[in-house]
Design an enzyme around this catalytic site. Structure first.
Site, mmCIF file in Angstrom:
data_model
loop_
_atom_site.group_PDB
_atom_site.id
_atom_site.type_symbol
_atom_site.label_atom_id
_atom_site.label_comp_id
_atom_site.label_asym_id
_atom_site.label_seq_id
_atom_site.Cartn_x
_atom_site.Cartn_y
_atom_site.Cartn_z
ATOM 1 N N SER A 65 0.797 -1.236 0.000
ATOM 2 C CA SER A 65 0.000 0.000 0.000
ATOM 3 C C SER A 65 0.827 1.283 0.000
ATOM 4 O O SER A 65 0.274 2.358 -0.238
ATOM 5 C CB SER A 65 -0.933 0.020 1.202
ATOM 6 O OG SER A 65 -2.005 -0.859 0.970
ATOM 7 N N LYS A 68 0.464 3.309 -2.995
ATOM 8 C CA LYS A 68 -0.718 4.158 -3.249
ATOM 9 C C LYS A 68 -0.344 5.647 -3.261
ATOM 10 O O LYS A 68 -0.984 6.451 -3.939
ATOM 11 C CB LYS A 68 -1.794 3.883 -2.190
ATOM 12 C CG LYS A 68 -2.394 2.480 -2.303
ATOM 13 C CD LYS A 68 -3.245 2.129 -1.100
ATOM 14 C CE LYS A 68 -3.872 0.746 -1.258
ATOM 15 N NZ LYS A 68 -4.523 0.268 -0.035
ATOM 16 N N TYR A 193 -2.303 -2.753 -10.823
ATOM 17 C CA TYR A 193 -2.344 -2.529 -9.376
ATOM 18 C C TYR A 193 -1.484 -3.555 -8.628
ATOM 19 O O TYR A 193 -0.695 -3.197 -7.748
ATOM 20 C CB TYR A 193 -3.796 -2.587 -8.882
ATOM 21 C CG TYR A 193 -3.922 -2.498 -7.377
ATOM 22 C CD1 TYR A 193 -3.822 -1.267 -6.727
ATOM 23 C CD2 TYR A 193 -4.130 -3.639 -6.608
ATOM 24 C CE1 TYR A 193 -3.923 -1.184 -5.332
ATOM 25 C CE2 TYR A 193 -4.233 -3.561 -5.230
ATOM 26 C CZ TYR A 193 -4.134 -2.341 -4.597
ATOM 27 O OH TYR A 193 -4.223 -2.260 -3.222
ATOM 28 N N TYR A 245 -4.753 3.858 7.745
ATOM 29 C CA TYR A 245 -6.152 3.376 7.714
ATOM 30 C C TYR A 245 -6.867 3.732 9.010
ATOM 31 O O TYR A 245 -6.771 4.857 9.483
ATOM 32 C CB TYR A 245 -6.190 1.868 7.431
ATOM 33 C CG TYR A 245 -5.426 1.545 6.194
ATOM 34 C CD1 TYR A 245 -5.902 1.942 4.959
ATOM 35 C CD2 TYR A 245 -4.206 0.917 6.261
ATOM 36 C CE1 TYR A 245 -5.192 1.690 3.814
ATOM 37 C CE2 TYR A 245 -3.485 0.663 5.104
ATOM 38 C CZ TYR A 245 -3.987 1.055 3.895
ATOM 39 O OH TYR A 245 -3.281 0.820 2.762
ATOM 40 N N VAL A 263 1.245 -3.901 3.695
ATOM 41 C CA VAL A 263 1.122 -5.201 4.367
ATOM 42 C C VAL A 263 2.362 -6.100 4.257
ATOM 43 O O VAL A 263 2.393 -7.167 4.852
ATOM 44 C CB VAL A 263 -0.122 -6.018 3.917
ATOM 45 C CG1 VAL A 263 -1.382 -5.482 4.531
ATOM 46 C CG2 VAL A 263 -0.214 -6.131 2.421
HETATM 47 O O1 DON Z 1 -4.458 -4.616 -2.214
HETATM 48 C C1 DON Z 1 -3.975 -5.204 -1.272
HETATM 49 O O2 DON Z 1 -4.673 -5.789 -0.451
HETATM 50 C C2 DON Z 1 -2.465 -5.172 -1.084
HETATM 51 N N1 DON Z 1 -1.800 -5.248 -2.344
HETATM 52 C C3 DON Z 1 -2.031 -3.919 -0.370
HETATM 53 C C4 DON Z 1 -2.731 -3.719 0.959
HETATM 54 C C5 DON Z 1 -1.905 -3.013 1.966
HETATM 55 O O3 DON Z 1 -0.696 -2.957 1.886
HETATM 56 C C6 DON Z 1 -2.634 -2.466 3.134
HETATM 57 N N2 DON Z 1 -1.686 -1.829 4.040
HETATM 58 N N3 DON Z 1 -1.384 -1.860 5.116
#
Ligand code: DON
Length: 309
Positions: A65, A68, A193, A245, A263
């Site tokens: 994330s 992003k 993505y 978040y 993550v």
């Molecule tokens: O879209 C997803 O679920 C993962 N590629 C990224 C989510 C993420 O890193 C949330 N962060 N803490």
């Protein structure tokens, strides 16, 4: 404040090492479950161009994330502010990153912000390019420009693993497509993505990007404006309001530095007049943020009075 040297950073890392066992590595993306929770690294990139680091600083991890923030900067450069914020909102959601239910609560449908998955998918959909390869290529070139490092690449195994298992993100995309928030082919947007999330970095490369944002979008070494100042400011503001978040409020109180987590266990922080800080520790709390990353940033912020508030 005086600069931290590598011995000091190493001792701060030792102080937080035990927290690695308080969380769990992400496993909803199968390839991420292979990460070693005991890996830890930190880096600070000062605005004068000096980079200090400690721990497993050569270990690569995927942006997840954190990407992003980068895709938002590129989408803003590609389309301008008005176009982007007609399709994605500016308000924190207070929900988990993959939550779907608020999409139903707004008419016309619009993801609340670019840091939750729904908003980030819409932002990725806005990146210019004839096809997925060209869009991914532009994201990678942007990364190379920001870090002055052309070795940065995609971890294909992680990208493929996420692409195969991204049922929730697919459903967000179908919903957004139905409501005309996004255009074009869903699998292609998911391909871009998952690849943007799977860009591999180490802590030094990541802290340099944090420092670029802190330096109002200008490269520290060449002074070239890579991201317009106003767009860099928008990205940092989202890092404060939504970067962690549904833990963003507590993070603002305890740490008070614009930051974005992923993550894989990475965190990128950006502090004006100071530089970039990045931490890697794959063990996550229940909200998907690095346990060690948050703890280390909290300790550093309190010890050196780094909060912007
Ligand atoms: O879209 C997803 O679920 C993962 N590629 C990224 C989510 C993420 O890193 C949330 N962060 N803490």
């Amino acid at each position: 404040m005086e600069k931290l040297d590598e011995n000091t950073l190493e001792s701060w890392l030792d102080n937080v090492r035990e927290y690695a066992f308080d969380g769990h590595v992400a496993d909803y993306i199968p390839a991420l479950s292979k990460q070693n929770p005991e890996k830890l690294a930190v880096s600070i990139y000062y605005l004068d161009g000096e980079c200090v680091y400690a721990g497993d600083h050569q270990e690569c991890f995927t942006l997840q994330s954190i990407s992003k923030v980068i895709s938002l900067a590129l989408a803003l450069i590609d389309n301008g502010e008005e176009y982007v914020f007609q399709r994605v909102g500016m308000e924190p959601s207070g929900d988990p990153f993959h939550s779907i239910y608020r999409l139903e609560q707004h008419r016309p449908s619009k993801p609340l912000n670019p840091m939750i998955n729904a908003g980030a998918l819409a932002v990725t959909n806005m990146i210019r390019g004839q096809n997925a390869d060209e869009k991914v290529g532009r994201l990678l070139s942007f990364m190379h420009e920001m870090t002055d490092d052309r070795t940065i690449n995609i971890n294909e195994a992680v990208a493929e693993s996420e692409f195969q298992s991204a049922y929730l993100n697919r459903s967000l995309l179908y919903y957004l497509r139905q409501h005309d928030v996004i255009k074009g082919n869903i699998e292609e947007t998911l391909d871009v993505y998952t690849k943007q999330c799977s860009i591999d970095v180490n802590v030094c490369q990541l802290s340099r990007i944090g420092a670029l944002f802190a330096n109002e979008g200008r490269d520290l070494h060449s002074n070239r404006q890579i991201i317009p100042k106003h767009f860099a400011r928008i990205c940092k503001t989202f890092m404060v309001t939504c970067g962690m978040y549904d833990a963003s409020g507590a993070f603002a109180i305890k740490v008070g530095i614009p930051a974005k987590s992923g993550v894989s266990g990475g965190v990128m922080a950006s502090l004006n007049h100071f530089g970039g800080i990045s931490v890697y520790g794959p063990s996550l709390d229940k909200k998907g943020n690095s346990v060690v990353g948050l703890k280390l940033l909290e300790i550093l912020s309190n010890r050196y009075d780094l909060s912007i508030f």
